[in-house]
Design an enzyme around this catalytic site. Structure first.
Site, PDB file in Angstrom:
ATOM      1  N   CYS A   1      32.223  45.774  30.441  1.00 50.04           N
ATOM      2  CA  CYS A   1      33.144  45.902  31.570  1.00 50.04           C
ATOM      3  C   CYS A   1      34.591  45.625  31.149  1.00 50.04           C
ATOM      4  O   CYS A   1      34.969  44.481  30.893  1.00 50.04           O
ATOM      5  CB  CYS A   1      32.699  44.930  32.665  1.00 50.04           C
ATOM      6  SG  CYS A   1      33.864  44.706  34.009  1.00 50.04           S
TER       7      CYS A   1
ATOM      8  N   CYS B   1      36.565  43.195  33.318  1.00 45.88           N
ATOM      9  CA  CYS B   1      36.087  41.824  33.078  1.00 45.88           C
ATOM     10  C   CYS B   1      36.863  41.198  31.917  1.00 45.88           C
ATOM     11  O   CYS B   1      37.275  40.035  31.989  1.00 45.88           O
ATOM     12  CB  CYS B   1      34.598  41.809  32.748  1.00 45.88           C
ATOM     13  SG  CYS B   1      33.524  42.395  34.081  1.00 45.88           S
TER      14      CYS B   1
END
Length: 187
Positions: free
Chosen positions: A30, A33
Site C-alpha cells: 500500500c 500506507c
C-alpha cells in the site's frame, strides 16, 4: 511496535487503559500506507510518550482487520480504555494527523461535564451514579428528566447524555438503547 492477532489485546486494548494507543492498519503493498507511516511516527514521537503507536499488517492479521471494520487502508484507529475513540482512513497531511492526535489526547468531554456538574451541584443523582460506576443508571436518570425539563435544561441533559455515549462507546448496546430513548424523549 508491530502488533499481531496474538499480541493485540495486551499491546493495544490493555495498554490503552493507561495511555491512548493509535493503531495504523497497513499493508506492505500500500503506497499511501508508506506515505502516512513517517507522518504518524513523527507526530506520535513529538508527543513524548503521551500516546503510543502500534502497527497492524492487515495481510498478516486479517482477523483484526475484520474485527475493527477495516475496509480501506491506511486505516488509523485511536484506542482509549479498550475502545476506538477516533479514526480516519487514507493518507493525511501532517497538520491533519497532528489535529487528530490532539483530539485523542484531549480529556473526554464526559469527564469535564461531570466535574462541571459536581462543582455546580447540578444533577447530583447522575453524578452519584457515575461515581458508583453505573453509567446506565446515569443515562436512565438523564432520559427520565428530559420530558419535564425547560429547553435550556433539556439541552444540558442531551449534552451530558451524548458525552456519556462517547465515553461508553458507540458500539455498546447500552448506548444504542439510551440513544433511542433520548431521541424519543427529545422529539
Amino acid at each position: 511496535m508491530d502488533v499481531t492477532e496474538l499480541t493485540f489485546d495486551e499491546a493495544v486494548l490493555a495498554r490503552s487503559r493507561e495511555v491512548p494507543v493509535v493503531v495504523d492498519f497497513w499493508a506492505e503493498w500500500c503506497g499511501p500506507c508508506h506515505a502516512l507511516a513517517p507522518v504518524l511516527e513523527g507526530e506520535v514521537e513529538s508527543r513524548g510518550g503521551a500516546v503510543e503507536l502500534a502497527k497492524v499488517d492487515v495481510d498478516a492479521n486479517p482477523g483484526l482487520a475484520g474485527q475493527f471494520g477495516v475496509s480501506g487502508i491506511p486505516a488509523v484507529k485511536a484506542f482509549r480504555d479498550g475502545k476506538v475513540v477516533k479514526e480516519f482512513v487514507g493518507a493525511q497531511s501532517p497538520t491533519s494527523v497532528s489535529a487528530f492526535l490532539d483530539a485523542v489526547l484531549e480529556p473526554p468531554r464526559a469527564d469535564e461535564l461531570v466535574e462541571e456538574l459536581r462543582a455546580s451541584g447540578e444533577l447530583p443523582e447522575v453524578v452519584q451514579a457515575l461515581d458508583a460506576g453505573d453509567p446506565e443508571r446515569a443515562l436512565g436518570l438523564l432520559v427520565e428528566a428530559v420530558p419535564s425539563a425547560e429547553p435550556p435544561e433539556r439541552e444540558r441533559l442531551r449534552e451530558v447524555a451524548v458525552a456519556l455515549f462517547e465515553r461508553i462507546g458507540q458500539d455498546d448496546p447500552v448506548v444504542a438503547t439510551y440513544r433511542r430513548r433520548l431521541a424519543a424523549a427529545l422529539y
